[in-house]
Design a protein around this motif. Structure first.
Motif, short mmCIF file in Angstrom:
data_model
loop_
_atom_site.label_atom_id
_atom_site.label_comp_id
_atom_site.label_asym_id
_atom_site.label_seq_id
_atom_site.Cartn_x
_atom_site.Cartn_y
_atom_site.Cartn_z
N GLU A 1 -5.29 -6.64 17.71
CA GLU A 1 -6.29 -5.64 17.36
C GLU A 1 -7.34 -5.55 18.47
O GLU A 1 -7.82 -6.58 18.95
N VAL A 2 -7.68 -4.34 18.86
CA VAL A 2 -8.69 -4.13 19.90
C VAL A 2 -10.06 -4.54 19.35
O VAL A 2 -10.48 -4.08 18.28
N THR A 3 -10.75 -5.41 20.09
CA THR A 3 -12.09 -5.85 19.68
C THR A 3 -13.18 -5.40 20.65
O THR A 3 -14.35 -5.49 20.32
N GLU A 4 -12.79 -4.93 21.83
CA GLU A 4 -13.78 -4.49 22.82
C GLU A 4 -13.10 -3.52 23.79
O GLU A 4 -11.94 -3.73 24.16
N VAL A 5 -13.81 -2.46 24.15
CA VAL A 5 -13.27 -1.51 25.13
C VAL A 5 -14.19 -1.49 26.35
O VAL A 5 -15.40 -1.63 26.24
N GLY A 6 -13.59 -1.34 27.52
CA GLY A 6 -14.34 -1.33 28.76
C GLY A 6 -14.75 0.06 29.19
O GLY A 6 -14.39 1.07 28.57
N GLU A 7 -15.47 0.11 30.27
CA GLU A 7 -15.94 1.38 30.83
C GLU A 7 -14.75 2.28 31.18
O GLU A 7 -13.74 1.81 31.71
N GLY A 8 -14.87 3.54 30.83
CA GLY A 8 -13.84 4.51 31.18
C GLY A 8 -12.67 4.58 30.21
O GLY A 8 -11.77 5.40 30.39
N VAL A 9 -12.67 3.77 29.17
CA VAL A 9 -11.57 3.76 28.21
C VAL A 9 -11.80 4.84 27.16
O VAL A 9 -12.82 4.83 26.46
N THR A 10 -10.88 5.76 27.04
CA THR A 10 -10.98 6.84 26.06
C THR A 10 -9.82 6.87 25.08
O THR A 10 -9.92 7.49 24.01
N ASP A 11 -8.71 6.24 25.41
CA ASP A 11 -7.51 6.29 24.57
C ASP A 11 -7.53 5.28 23.43
O ASP A 11 -6.73 5.39 22.49
N PHE A 12 -8.43 4.29 23.50
CA PHE A 12 -8.45 3.23 22.51
C PHE A 12 -9.86 3.00 22.00
O PHE A 12 -10.84 3.25 22.70
N LYS A 13 -9.93 2.50 20.76
CA LYS A 13 -11.23 2.18 20.16
C LYS A 13 -11.11 0.84 19.44
O LYS A 13 -9.99 0.36 19.15
N VAL A 14 -12.26 0.23 19.14
CA VAL A 14 -12.27 -1.03 18.41
C VAL A 14 -11.58 -0.83 17.06
O VAL A 14 -11.83 0.14 16.34
N GLY A 15 -10.68 -1.74 16.72
CA GLY A 15 -9.95 -1.66 15.47
C GLY A 15 -8.54 -1.15 15.60
O GLY A 15 -7.74 -1.29 14.66
N ASP A 16 -8.20 -0.53 16.74
CA ASP A 16 -6.84 -0.05 16.94
C ASP A 16 -5.84 -1.20 16.90
O ASP A 16 -6.08 -2.26 17.48
N ARG A 17 -4.73 -0.99 16.20
CA ARG A 17 -3.61 -1.92 16.22
C ARG A 17 -2.75 -1.59 17.43
O ARG A 17 -2.33 -0.44 17.60
N VAL A 18 -2.48 -2.58 18.28
CA VAL A 18 -1.81 -2.30 19.54
C VAL A 18 -0.77 -3.35 19.88
O VAL A 18 -0.78 -4.47 19.35
#
Length: 325
Positions: free
Chosen positions: A71-88
């Motif tokens: 599960e995504v817990t943090e997104v970096g600068e410039g990331v638009t395709d993913f958000k916190v909570g996404d199952r990946v």
């Protein structure tokens, strides 16, 4: 097989100073399996290391299954395709850990009807099997296909895909029990490699003609067998080194039957976002259709990575082994 090559993908970092250990353990460290020097299984060390943070064009993933899915817990600068909570699912390195920083180019979303266990099994082995039968050698109805280590993770999927595509799958395995498992997963014929001559049996099955394609994930021990088992104008794909790398080959051996020889790697099929999505979309569609089923031998705790690796080396496993942080 385990999800990643240990020596290649596990990175070691130093422990934090003992005076700050408790505070840092609760705020910025995590448990991981690291390799700090080459050696035996005792070199797989379970310890605290620094927890990663997201940098530009990357995300941090809390691994539900080590190596691939979480599960995504943090997104970096410039990331638009993913958000916190996404199952990946991801194919980043440093995966034997509670958290992994992954470039977004290596990450794909998974839907809620696909479990983390299935996604992990699918990511490496499923994509490997799919690219082999779709691109390495496009399998057609009534083709004869030789699959070595047919009771292994990739082997079982190749049996399933071969049957789905209408091919006659010949699977090799080292025990009667493993041969039976390969048959349950789509192999029409099986050969017990510990007591049968593979080339002789292939010739019997194919009336002396040989197979259209040999799919060989074993490597050194079976390369010559694959070569002898493949028919004129056939294809030999060597894609793994379970018994060691194939020694240098004199290409003139291919002229005897005008054979095609290929040595693919999965990552070159996933070089662009478009390519990655294409393969993942097809893979997940096959899973949802019930074409592909993943045999998970056992889920180990991350701290038991040594035992998981020992079980592989002792050849007491079939299908996929998983590690849970």
């Amino acid at each position: 097989m385990l999800t990643f090559s240990i020596a290649k993908h596990l990175k070691a970092r130093s422990l934090l100073p003992s005076s700050t250990y408790f505070i840092q353990r609760t705020m910025s460290t995590m448990k991981a399996v690291v390799v700090e020097e080459y050696g035996g299984l005792d070199k797989l060390i379970y310890k605290d290391i620094e927890k990663p943070t997201a940098s530009k064009d990357s995300v941090v993933i809390k691994n539900h299954i080590a190596g691939d899915a979480g599960e995504v817990t943090e997104v970096g600068e410039g990331v638009t395709d993913f958000k916190v909570g996404d199952r990946v699912v991801h194919l980043a390195g440093s995966g034997y850990a509670e958290y992994t920083e992954a470039p977004t180019s290596t990450v794909e979303k998974i839907t809620h009807d696909i479990s983390y266990e299935t996604a992990t099994a699918a990511a490496i082995q499923g994509l490997t099997a799919l690219t082999l039968v779709r691109d390495g050698y496009p399998v057609k109805k009534d083709d004869y296909i030789l699959v070595h280590a047919a009771a292994g993770g990739v082997g079982l999927l190749l049996c399933q895909l071969g049957k789905h595509l209408g091919a006659h799958v010949i699977g090799t395995a080292s025990t009667d029990e493993k041969c039976a498992l390969a048959k349950e997963n789509g192999a029409e014929f099986t050969i017990n490699s510990s007591k049968e001559d593979i080339v002789q049996r292939v010739n019997e099955i194919t009336n002396g003609v040989g197979v259209h394609a040999s799919l060989d994930g074993v490597g050194k021990a079976t390369f010559d067998i694959s070569l002898a088992s493949t028919r004129r104008l056939g294809t030999l794909i060597t894609f793994g080194n379970a018994s060691g790398p194939v020694p240098p080959v004199n290409l003139s051996v291919l002229t005897q039957k005008n054979l095609k020889l290929m040595r693919p790697t999965l990552y070159n099929y996933l070089a662009t976002r478009e390519e990655s999505r294409r393969w993942y979309d097809e893979l997940f569609a096959l899973i949802k259709q019930g074409v592909l089923k993943f045999h998970i031998h056992k889920v180990y705790d991350l701290k038991d990575a040594q035992q998981a690796q020992k079980d592989i080396q002792d050849r007491v496993t079939t299908g996929k082994l998983l590690l849970r942080p």
